[in-house]
Design a protein around this motif. Structure first.
Motif, PDB file in Angstrom:
ATOM      1  N   ARG A 106       0.828  -1.205   0.000  1.00  0.00           N
ATOM      2  CA  ARG A 106       0.000   0.000   0.000  1.00  0.00           C
ATOM      3  C   ARG A 106       0.863   1.256   0.000  1.00  0.00           C
ATOM      4  NH1 ARG A 106      -4.425  -0.464   4.683  1.00  0.00           N
ATOM      5  NH2 ARG A 106      -5.046   1.524   3.712  1.00  0.00           N
ATOM      6  N   THR A 107       0.445   2.235  -0.771  1.00  0.00           N
ATOM      7  CA  THR A 107       1.164   3.498  -0.845  1.00  0.00           C
ATOM      8  C   THR A 107       0.827   4.346   0.375  1.00  0.00           C
ATOM      9  OG1 THR A 107       1.041   3.434  -3.258  1.00  0.00           O
ATOM     10  CG2 THR A 107       1.570   5.555  -2.242  1.00  0.00           C
ATOM     11  N   ILE A 108       1.859   4.856   1.031  1.00  0.00           N
ATOM     12  CA  ILE A 108       1.649   5.679   2.219  1.00  0.00           C
ATOM     13  C   ILE A 108       1.109   7.043   1.783  1.00  0.00           C
ATOM     14  CG2 ILE A 108       2.754   6.772   4.197  1.00  0.00           C
ATOM     15  CD1 ILE A 108       4.809   4.528   4.176  1.00  0.00           C
ATOM     16  N   LYS A 109      -0.064   7.373   2.287  1.00  0.00           N
ATOM     17  CA  LYS A 109      -0.688   8.648   1.933  1.00  0.00           C
ATOM     18  C   LYS A 109      -0.044   9.784   2.718  1.00  0.00           C
ATOM     19  CE  LYS A 109      -3.771   6.660  -0.736  1.00  0.00           C
ATOM     20  NZ  LYS A 109      -3.383   5.263  -0.524  1.00  0.00           N
ATOM     21  N   LYS A 110       0.227  10.886   2.031  1.00  0.00           N
ATOM     22  CA  LYS A 110       0.813  12.062   2.676  1.00  0.00           C
ATOM     23  C   LYS A 110      -0.296  12.959   3.223  1.00  0.00           C
ATOM     24  CE  LYS A 110       4.854  12.091  -0.358  1.00  0.00           C
ATOM     25  NZ  LYS A 110       5.640  12.849  -1.360  1.00  0.00           N
ATOM     26  N   ASN A 111      -0.049  13.563   4.366  1.00  0.00           N
ATOM     27  CA  ASN A 111      -1.014  14.494   4.932  1.00  0.00           C
ATOM     28  C   ASN A 111      -0.645  15.918   4.526  1.00  0.00           C
ATOM     29  OD1 ASN A 111       1.039  15.414   6.733  1.00  0.00           O
ATOM     30  ND2 ASN A 111       0.584  13.704   8.095  1.00  0.00           N
ATOM     31  N   PRO A 112      -1.584  16.866   4.683  1.00  0.00           N
ATOM     32  CA  PRO A 112      -1.317  18.247   4.247  1.00  0.00           C
ATOM     33  C   PRO A 112      -0.104  18.887   4.914  1.00  0.00           C
ATOM     34  CG  PRO A 112      -3.663  17.916   4.623  1.00  0.00           C
ATOM     35  CD  PRO A 112      -2.979  16.674   5.111  1.00  0.00           C
ATOM     36  N   ASP A 113       0.242  18.451   6.130  1.00  0.00           N
ATOM     37  CA  ASP A 113       1.399  19.038   6.813  1.00  0.00           C
ATOM     38  C   ASP A 113       2.702  18.802   6.053  1.00  0.00           C
ATOM     39  OD1 ASP A 113      -0.289  19.921   8.768  1.00  0.00           O
ATOM     40  OD2 ASP A 113       0.119  18.262  10.154  1.00  0.00           O
ATOM     41  N   HIS A 114       2.702  17.801   5.174  1.00  0.00           N
ATOM     42  CA  HIS A 114       3.900  17.508   4.380  1.00  0.00           C
ATOM     43  C   HIS A 114       4.287  18.693   3.498  1.00  0.00           C
ATOM     44  CE1 HIS A 114       6.625  15.555   1.567  1.00  0.00           C
ATOM     45  NE2 HIS A 114       5.831  15.932   0.586  1.00  0.00           N
ATOM     46  N   LEU A 115       3.312  19.515   3.111  1.00  0.00           N
ATOM     47  CA  LEU A 115       3.592  20.646   2.227  1.00  0.00           C
ATOM     48  C   LEU A 115       4.490  21.691   2.885  1.00  0.00           C
ATOM     49  CD1 LEU A 115       0.029  21.137   0.663  1.00  0.00           C
ATOM     50  CD2 LEU A 115       1.991  19.965  -0.344  1.00  0.00           C
ATOM     51  N   PHE A 116       4.490  21.745   4.216  1.00  0.00           N
ATOM     52  CA  PHE A 116       5.323  22.725   4.909  1.00  0.00           C
ATOM     53  C   PHE A 116       6.808  22.360   4.830  1.00  0.00           C
ATOM     54  CE2 PHE A 116       1.204  23.569   6.868  1.00  0.00           C
ATOM     55  CZ  PHE A 116       1.178  24.952   6.861  1.00  0.00           C
ATOM     56  N   ASN A 117       7.116  21.173   4.364  1.00  0.00           N
ATOM     57  CA  ASN A 117       8.517  20.777   4.193  1.00  0.00           C
ATOM     58  C   ASN A 117       9.095  21.263   2.871  1.00  0.00           C
ATOM     59  OD1 ASN A 117       8.465  19.339   6.639  1.00  0.00           O
ATOM     60  ND2 ASN A 117       7.658  17.509   5.630  1.00  0.00           N
ATOM     61  N   LEU A 118       8.242  21.763   1.982  1.00  0.00           N
ATOM     62  CA  LEU A 118       8.709  22.225   0.680  1.00  0.00           C
ATOM     63  C   LEU A 118       9.277  23.628   0.796  1.00  0.00           C
ATOM     64  CD1 LEU A 118       5.764  20.984  -1.592  1.00  0.00           C
ATOM     65  CD2 LEU A 118       7.908  19.833  -1.075  1.00  0.00           C
ATOM     66  N   GLN A 119      10.447  23.822   0.225  1.00  0.00           N
ATOM     67  CA  GLN A 119      11.107  25.122   0.233  1.00  0.00           C
ATOM     68  C   GLN A 119      11.628  25.410  -1.175  1.00  0.00           C
ATOM     69  OE1 GLN A 119      11.351  27.196   2.912  1.00  0.00           O
ATOM     70  NE2 GLN A 119      10.257  25.750   4.238  1.00  0.00           N
ATOM     71  N   SER A 138      -0.957  28.549   2.828  1.00  0.00           N
ATOM     72  CA  SER A 138       0.015  28.950   3.846  1.00  0.00           C
ATOM     73  C   SER A 138       1.349  28.258   3.640  1.00  0.00           C
ATOM     74  CB  SER A 138      -0.542  28.635   5.232  1.00  0.00           C
ATOM     75  OG  SER A 138       0.380  28.977   6.250  1.00  0.00           O
ATOM     76  N   ALA A 139       1.316  26.971   3.260  1.00  0.00           N
ATOM     77  CA  ALA A 139       2.558  26.223   3.028  1.00  0.00           C
ATOM     78  C   ALA A 139       3.300  26.755   1.813  1.00  0.00           C
ATOM     79  CB  ALA A 139       2.242  24.742   2.848  1.00  0.00           C
ATOM     80  N   PHE A 140       2.558  27.141   0.773  1.00  0.00           N
ATOM     81  CA  PHE A 140       3.202  27.695  -0.429  1.00  0.00           C
ATOM     82  C   PHE A 140       3.941  28.990  -0.096  1.00  0.00           C
ATOM     83  CE2 PHE A 140       3.242  30.406  -4.174  1.00  0.00           C
ATOM     84  CZ  PHE A 140       3.768  29.556  -5.136  1.00  0.00           C
ATOM     85  N   LYS A 141       3.296  29.861   0.678  1.00  0.00           N
ATOM     86  CA  LYS A 141       3.933  31.122   1.081  1.00  0.00           C
ATOM     87  C   LYS A 141       5.136  30.853   1.978  1.00  0.00           C
ATOM     88  CE  LYS A 141       3.198  34.989   4.176  1.00  0.00           C
ATOM     89  NZ  LYS A 141       2.289  35.599   5.164  1.00  0.00           N
TER      90      LYS A 141
END
Length: 267
Positions: free
Chosen positions: A129-142, A173-176
């Motif tokens: 099974r593929t591990i689903k990512k939660n929205p908090d993962h987006l805050f790791n993007l820089q 918010s994560a994009f900003k």
């Protein structure tokens, strides 16, 4: 007798020796297992709907996400989801290889609903099974220093697509948060925050165009600033009065003596 027949005889003989003479009993058990079905008698005796044509499926061999295969199957059989008996039988046809062998190991008559079949199927192949990512993962993007704004937007969109039910406020918010503070767009999103991710990308498009134009201008300036190759390293050619060409400084050798045209009439 072909090679396959010889190998079969040898394998049968070895199995007979290993079972201590109970080869027939072992073979009978295997045949019973193949002929048995995990479905109940009601499911087995259910008739197919008239004019039903089995669709083409992506077969499952036990080597990828079982939930993905189950969703693929349900989407194709959506017009027949009310006919559970048909759903069970057709789903068994989508299994191949190791998955088909697993299906025949299920106890006879143990499956009475499609929900039960889906449960045991996902449980068996849960490691794939593929591990689903939660929205908090987006805050790791820089945004990287050498990354253009457009590439950052593309990367952010790709990560957002992997998150099911992602909240727009969290994504905005994560994009900003991933932008450098000195970035003009960071200032824009701070002064006029967007409510949806679509609005964020619409605001980002003019900044991405400006960033692309600035990058192209920098590359052009860098090319103009490159030093010109010295004349002494070029194979310069000049034209004489007759329209021919002669070499002033042949590459890799000493300069040649210049020759001039002799006139018969004094100047």
């Amino acid at each position: 007798m072909c090679v396959e027949d010889v190998e079969k005889l040898v394998n049968d003989r070895l199995r007979y020796m290993k079972t201590g003479g109970n080869f027939e009993d072992s073979l009978r058990k295997e045949m019973d297992q193949v002929n048995s079905t995990p479905f109940t008698l009601d499911i087995e005796q259910a008739a197919h709907p008239k004019r039903f044509i089995t669709p083409s499926f992506k077969h499952f061999k036990g080597d990828f996400d079982p939930e993905s295969h189950l969703k693929h199957f349900k989407s194709i059989m959506i017009f027949y989801k009310a006919n559970e008996a048909l759903m069970w039988k057709v789903f068994a046809m989508t299994l191949q290889g190791a998955a088909q062998d697993w299906f025949h190991t299920l106890p006879s008559g143990s499956i009475s609903s499609f929900k039960e079949l889906a449960y045991v199927f996902i449980k068996e192949y849960t490691s794939y099974r593929t591990i689903k990512k939660n929205p908090d993962h987006l805050f790791n993007l820089q945004k990287k220093d050498d990354e253009s704004l457009r590439d950052y937007i593309k990367r952010f969109k790709a990560e957002t697509a992997n998150i099911i039910g992602c909240d727009d406020r969290i994504a905005s918010s994560a994009f900003k948060r991933g932008l450098p503070i000195e970035c003009e767009m960071y200032r824009e999103l701070t002064i006029s925050p967007c409510q949806t991710l679509v609005e964020v990308f619409a605001t980002a498009e003019p900044y991405a165009l400006w960033d692309d134009d600035r990058t192209a201008a920098k590359k052009a300036t860098k090319q103009d600033d490159q030093p010109v190759e010295p004349a002494s390293q070029r194979n310069d050619m000049i034209k004489d009065k007759d329209g021919g060409k002669r070499e002033l400084h042949p590459q890799g050798g000493a300069p040649t003596t210049e020759s001039y045209t002799k006139f018969t009439i004094p100047i």
